[in-house]
Design a protein around this motif. Sequence first.
Motif, PDB file in Angstrom:
ATOM      1  N   ARG A   1       0.847  -1.191   0.000  1.00 29.83           N
ATOM      2  CA  ARG A   1       0.000   0.000   0.000  1.00 29.83           C
ATOM      3  C   ARG A   1       0.882   1.240   0.000  1.00 29.83           C
ATOM      4  NH1 ARG A   1      -5.175  -1.540   1.404  1.00 29.83           N
ATOM      5  NH2 ARG A   1      -5.307  -3.686   2.212  1.00 29.83           N
ATOM      6  N   GLY A   2       0.413   2.267  -0.683  1.00 28.12           N
ATOM      7  CA  GLY A   2       1.215   3.477  -0.731  1.00 28.12           C
ATOM      8  C   GLY A   2       0.394   4.709  -1.028  1.00 28.12           C
ATOM      9  N   ILE A   3       1.026   5.841  -0.886  1.00 30.21           N
ATOM     10  CA  ILE A   3       0.426   7.127  -1.218  1.00 30.21           C
ATOM     11  C   ILE A   3       1.454   7.930  -2.003  1.00 30.21           C
ATOM     12  CG2 ILE A   3       1.114   8.088   1.028  1.00 30.21           C
ATOM     13  CD1 ILE A   3      -1.319   9.941   0.836  1.00 30.21           C
TER      14      ILE A   3
ATOM     15  N   ASN B   1       0.094   6.695 -12.542  1.00 32.22           N
ATOM     16  CA  ASN B   1       0.228   5.303 -12.965  1.00 32.22           C
ATOM     17  C   ASN B   1       1.354   4.645 -12.166  1.00 32.22           C
ATOM     18  OD1 ASN B   1      -1.749   5.370 -15.137  1.00 32.22           O
ATOM     19  ND2 ASN B   1      -0.297   6.673 -16.214  1.00 32.22           N
ATOM     20  N   VAL B   2       1.025   3.593 -11.449  1.00 31.70           N
ATOM     21  CA  VAL B   2       1.996   2.892 -10.608  1.00 31.70           C
ATOM     22  C   VAL B   2       2.153   1.479 -11.156  1.00 31.70           C
ATOM     23  CG1 VAL B   2       2.641   2.274  -8.258  1.00 31.70           C
ATOM     24  CG2 VAL B   2       1.139   4.235  -8.642  1.00 31.70           C
TER      25      VAL B   2
ATOM     26  N   ARG C   1      -3.740   7.518  -3.030  1.00 32.82           N
ATOM     27  CA  ARG C   1      -3.444   6.178  -2.527  1.00 32.82           C
ATOM     28  C   ARG C   1      -3.598   5.109  -3.612  1.00 32.82           C
ATOM     29  NH1 ARG C   1      -5.181   8.767   2.198  1.00 32.82           N
ATOM     30  NH2 ARG C   1      -3.775   8.292   3.947  1.00 32.82           N
ATOM     31  N   PHE C   2      -2.804   4.041  -3.456  1.00 31.45           N
ATOM     32  CA  PHE C   2      -2.882   2.883  -4.348  1.00 31.45           C
ATOM     33  C   PHE C   2      -2.620   1.628  -3.538  1.00 31.45           C
ATOM     34  CE2 PHE C   2       1.568   4.042  -4.209  1.00 31.45           C
ATOM     35  CZ  PHE C   2       2.223   2.827  -4.144  1.00 31.45           C
ATOM     36  N   VAL C   3      -2.976   0.462  -4.087  1.00 33.13           N
ATOM     37  CA  VAL C   3      -2.740  -0.799  -3.395  1.00 33.13           C
ATOM     38  C   VAL C   3      -2.533  -1.911  -4.408  1.00 33.13           C
ATOM     39  CG1 VAL C   3      -5.215  -1.292  -3.225  1.00 33.13           C
ATOM     40  CG2 VAL C   3      -3.616  -2.401  -1.630  1.00 33.13           C
TER      41      VAL C   3
ATOM     42  N   GLU D   1       2.118   1.913   5.115  1.00 35.50           N
ATOM     43  CA  GLU D   1       1.756   2.673   3.925  1.00 35.50           C
ATOM     44  C   GLU D   1       2.996   3.438   3.461  1.00 35.50           C
ATOM     45  OE1 GLU D   1      -2.114   4.987   2.675  1.00 35.50           O
ATOM     46  OE2 GLU D   1      -0.853   6.311   3.901  1.00 35.50           O
ATOM     47  N   HIS D   2       3.507   3.050   2.297  1.00 33.40           N
ATOM     48  CA  HIS D   2       4.722   3.657   1.769  1.00 33.40           C
ATOM     49  C   HIS D   2       4.400   4.999   1.113  1.00 33.40           C
ATOM     50  CE1 HIS D   2       6.906  -0.155   2.334  1.00 33.40           C
ATOM     51  NE2 HIS D   2       5.786  -0.737   1.918  1.00 33.40           N
ATOM     52  N   THR D   3       5.310   5.934   1.229  1.00 31.91           N
ATOM     53  CA  THR D   3       5.144   7.249   0.617  1.00 31.91           C
ATOM     54  C   THR D   3       6.094   7.402  -0.560  1.00 31.91           C
ATOM     55  OG1 THR D   3       4.489   8.245   2.731  1.00 31.91           O
ATOM     56  CG2 THR D   3       5.231   9.741   0.987  1.00 31.91           C
ATOM     57  N   LEU D   4       5.544   7.736  -1.715  1.00 27.72           N
ATOM     58  CA  LEU D   4       6.330   7.986  -2.918  1.00 27.72           C
ATOM     59  C   LEU D   4       6.187   9.461  -3.282  1.00 27.72           C
ATOM     60  CD1 LEU D   4       5.260   4.852  -5.010  1.00 27.72           C
ATOM     61  CD2 LEU D   4       7.213   5.088  -3.470  1.00 27.72           C
TER      62      LEU D   4
END
Length: 223
Positions: free
Chosen positions: A7-9, A22-23, A44-46, A79-82
């Motif tokens: 999971r990330g944001i 786009n991830v 957010r994405f997962v 939750e990873h942050t990019l």
Amino acid sequence: SPAHSIRGIVVDEQGDPIAEVNVSLYSAENRHLGVNAKSDTHGRFVFDGLKNLPHVVRCSHGEFEPVTPKATLQPGDIEHTLVMKPNTWINVKVTLPETLEIKETPAKKGDIRLFKKHLRHSYENELHDPEFDGQFYRIKSSQFSQESGDSFQIVAKAVGYNPGESKVFQKNDLPELIEITLKSELKINFLVQSPTGSALSEVEVQYAEANTNNFSRHQRWTQ
């Protein structure tokens, strides 16, 4: 073993979320797994259903580029942050030895084509639809920052001219302006005649570089 998630944001440098990013998911060996996600309105994405192994994540967006080209993430509850930053632009100026009619968008019309040359891998990729303001071609810096190589050149090509190459530049030190000069293509005119002196048509001419016997190149002369 049970499935795991990443999971990330995605945020900008001020910490504000970025939507519609786009991830893409890759293995630790940098092999694309055919899995993609898009950040929601909260950034957010997962990715679900993953093995409990490190994965590489890459982000792309039309107006932003990642601060770090790729991130290696471990599945889990974190939750990873990019972080992404606004795209910057590289201006490319192409100088011609003679006047070439510049149409509304030369790159699209095929008058001038620009290529990204990877010096590490020794191959070229065409830069599709660079913007043109009547003086400069404008290329997004993200087209280089996300590449695996470090050293690049821009190659300009046009019909009737020999290709021109820019100076070598580094991915982590992109120039604001790149200048390329094309040279006129040299041509040799000749006449092929029969023993009686009449001109011949439909003649296939083979030619080779000086001091070589490689006559593999040829051209059919029809006039």
